[in-house]
Design a protein around this motif. Structure first.
Motif, PDB file in Angstrom:
ATOM      1  N   TYR A  20     -21.045  71.899 109.464  1.00 31.60           N
ATOM      2  CA  TYR A  20     -20.472  70.555 109.630  1.00 31.60           C
ATOM      3  C   TYR A  20     -21.430  69.629 110.376  1.00 31.60           C
ATOM      4  CZ  TYR A  20     -16.016  72.332 107.929  1.00 31.60           C
ATOM      5  OH  TYR A  20     -15.032  72.860 107.147  1.00 31.60           O
ATOM      6  N   LYS A  44     -19.989  77.774 110.700  1.00 33.97           N
ATOM      7  CA  LYS A  44     -19.207  76.620 110.243  1.00 33.97           C
ATOM      8  C   LYS A  44     -19.576  75.368 111.038  1.00 33.97           C
ATOM      9  CE  LYS A  44     -14.767  77.076 109.350  1.00 33.97           C
ATOM     10  NZ  LYS A  44     -13.355  77.477 109.474  1.00 33.97           N
ATOM     11  N   TYR A  45     -19.766  75.555 112.362  1.00 34.42           N
ATOM     12  CA  TYR A  45     -20.158  74.425 113.211  1.00 34.42           C
ATOM     13  C   TYR A  45     -21.509  73.868 112.758  1.00 34.42           C
ATOM     14  CZ  TYR A  45     -22.065  71.942 117.221  1.00 34.42           C
ATOM     15  OH  TYR A  45     -22.649  70.985 118.020  1.00 34.42           O
ATOM     16  N   LYS A  58     -14.301  67.898 112.476  1.00 39.20           N
ATOM     17  CA  LYS A  58     -14.282  69.358 112.287  1.00 39.20           C
ATOM     18  C   LYS A  58     -15.285  70.045 113.215  1.00 39.20           C
ATOM     19  CE  LYS A  58     -12.739  69.237 107.467  1.00 39.20           C
ATOM     20  NZ  LYS A  58     -13.108  69.495 106.047  1.00 39.20           N
ATOM     21  N   LYS A  59     -16.438  69.390 113.330  1.00 43.95           N
ATOM     22  CA  LYS A  59     -17.481  69.936 114.204  1.00 43.95           C
ATOM     23  C   LYS A  59     -17.003  69.998 115.652  1.00 43.95           C
ATOM     24  CE  LYS A  59     -21.841  68.287 116.124  1.00 43.95           C
ATOM     25  NZ  LYS A  59     -22.900  67.273 116.020  1.00 43.95           N
ATOM     26  N   GLU A 118     -16.364  76.755 104.364  1.00 46.04           N
ATOM     27  CA  GLU A 118     -15.166  76.190 104.999  1.00 46.04           C
ATOM     28  C   GLU A 118     -14.145  77.275 105.332  1.00 46.04           C
ATOM     29  OE1 GLU A 118     -13.902  73.186 102.262  1.00 46.04           O
ATOM     30  OE2 GLU A 118     -15.177  71.634 103.180  1.00 46.04           O
ATOM     31  N   SER A 176     -16.565  65.186 109.080  1.00 42.12           N
ATOM     32  CA  SER A 176     -17.458  66.281 109.508  1.00 42.12           C
ATOM     33  C   SER A 176     -17.562  66.328 111.028  1.00 42.12           C
ATOM     34  CB  SER A 176     -18.854  66.097 108.902  1.00 42.12           C
ATOM     35  OG  SER A 176     -18.800  66.144 107.498  1.00 42.12           O
TER      36      SER A 176
END
Length: 474
Positions: A242, A238-239, A264-265, A230, A261
């Protein structure tokens, strides 16, 4: 003295208690390589410290440059990464060249010209990279036979290859195989090679979820360092993380975490796409500037070539004109000399004939016979030698030539020589292709300049012009 001992003590203490410099540089490079996937910004800090505080060898500089470009790439700072790989392919080290292709492939920019330019069969990693790219191309075009054997061959070669340099190529193939559910054996083998690389774990977990192997996927997901992921400065990883969580929460029916998720993605996807769009535009600008520079360089080279040709041409013309002037000058000098001799002869009072008439008639007949031979071309012929040959004396011979040929001995012989060579030029065309120097030697002259002067005085034109006239008449 006190200062000297203090400095000596500091140096001795550093050498005794600290790590060797080479080992410390190696550890910093290793640290940057270890951090680069998950925390590329930390890797950059290590590289900054390394380059600021140590003198690097060429090999260390190449590794540092490679890691710095990779750090920019993983931080989604694509425009700066592209600036550093914009050099000509042949000027890039193999490691950075392979990384350049990976970045361009990630941006969906054609790399055909890149693959064709940097070819060498002597570098194992580059050859292996080419094989992986070719296999991916065939997979995308559904042109692969014996797929499992090809994948196992890649796995076997990967075991003895540079895993860091080839990481992104192998990851692309790993992701394609996982997404299309092609070979679990290949995925397990590659994942074992990259045990400490979280991105391979994420892709493999997604593969397990897609194959409904929830328990095994859950075990890997829970083992992932959530806090580090994170806080990662690598938007792509990170992508993917998530995206994996969204798939996982969807499978277990956790709507709240699934929604979080997804959000955020989506936020990361916007940043990634925006960076990609800017980087593509930057690359096209770089390519255009490079093409313009190449065009300017080509134009400059052509101008220089043309200028060189013009200068050489001018020098050649100048030398030809100078040679022409010198030849004319010598011819005029010779003609002036002949004219002076003739003028002196004209001023002489005519002498009474001393040779008996009968002797003179016999001598003239012998001269006629002599003129029908080629003896005149003998370079050693002289008044004395000819008189001996004709069984007379030099006085009678000179008088006969002066009175009946209206010229002195040298002019008489030279005219015979010119008539001889004219006969050859007329009757044997091959003589027209010979050089003037050869024609002069053939006719008995010691120099071609004397030959040219006498030839012009007899015929009224130079040997070259006379030969040209013969050719035109034919």
């Amino acid at each position: 003295m006190l200062k000297f001992f203090f400095v000596f003590f500091i140096l001795f203490f550093t050498a005794a208690s600290g790590k060797p410099i080479d080992l410390e540089k190696k550890q910093l490079l290793q640290k940057a390589g270890y951090e680069i996937t998950l925390m590329p910004d930390k890797a950059t800090e290590s590289l900054d410290y390394l380059e600021k505080n140590f003198i690097l060898t060429d090999d260390e500089r190449e590794k540092s440059d490679y890691l710095r470009i990779k750090s920019l790439y993983y931080q989604n700072n694509l425009t700066d990464a592209l600036k550093k790989i914009s050099a000509n392919n042949n000027d890039l080290p193999i490691s950075i060249f392979i990384l350049k292709r990976s970045i361009l492939n990630y941006l969906s920019i054609s790399t055909n010209d890149v693959s064709a330019t940097k070819k060498t069969s002597q570098n194992k990693d580059l050859v292996f990279s080419d094989e992986i790219i070719l296999l991916l191309t065939k997979l995308n075009q559904n042109r692969t036979n014996n797929l499992n054997n090809n994948l196992l061959a890649v796995l076997e070669k990967a075991k003895s290859s540079n895993l860091m340099i080839l990481r992104d190529d192998i990851l692309s193939l790993f992701d394609y195989v996982a997404t299309n559910k092609l070979s679990d054996q290949f995925l397990i083998g590659i994942r074992n090679l990259y045990k400490n690389d979280i991105e391979f774990d994420i892709v493999y977990s997604q593969f397990l979820l897609n194959n409904d192997n929830l328990e095994k996927a859950k075990k890997i997901i829970l083992s992932l360092p959530k806090e580090q992921l994170e806080q990662s400065s690598n938007p792509k990883i990170k992508y993917e993380y998530y995206d994996l969580l969204a798939s996982y929460y969807s499978k277990i029916g956790d709507s709240n975490n699934f929604s979080d998720s997804i959000n955020k993605k989506q936020d990361l996807l916007k940043k990634i796409d925006q960076a990609k769009y800017s980087a593509k535009n930057k690359w096209f600008n770089i390519s255009e500037e490079k093409n313009n520079d190449d065009l300017d360089l080509m134009i400059t080279k052509r101008k220089n070539i043309i200028l060189t040709i013009v200068i050489i041409g001018l020098i050649s013309v100048t030398l030809i004109l100078l040679r022409f002037y010198q030849t004319n000058f010598h011819i005029k000098e010779y003609q002036n000399f002949i004219n002076k001799i003739n003028a002196l002869k004209d001023k002489k009072t005519p002498q009474t004939q001393t040779i008996p008439e009968k002797t003179e008639n016999l001598l003239l007949k012998k001269l006629d016979d002599f003129e029908n031979t080629d003896d005149c071309i003998n370079p050693d012929i002289s008044l004395q030698s000819l008189a001996k040959k004709l069984e007379t004396n030099t006085k009678y011979l000179s008088e006969a030539i002066n009175n009946h040929k209206q010229k002195n001995f040298n002019a008489y012989i030279n005219e015979l020589r010119i008539n001889y060579i004219i006969g050859k030029l007329k009757n044997k065309p091959i003589y027209r292709s010979y050089k003037i120097k050869y024609l002069a030697e053939e006719s008995g002259f010691s120099t071609h300049s004397a030959f040219a002067a006498v030839f012009k005085s007899v015929t009224g034109m130079s040997p070259a012009n006379y030969i040209q006239l013969l050719k035109q008449k034919e």
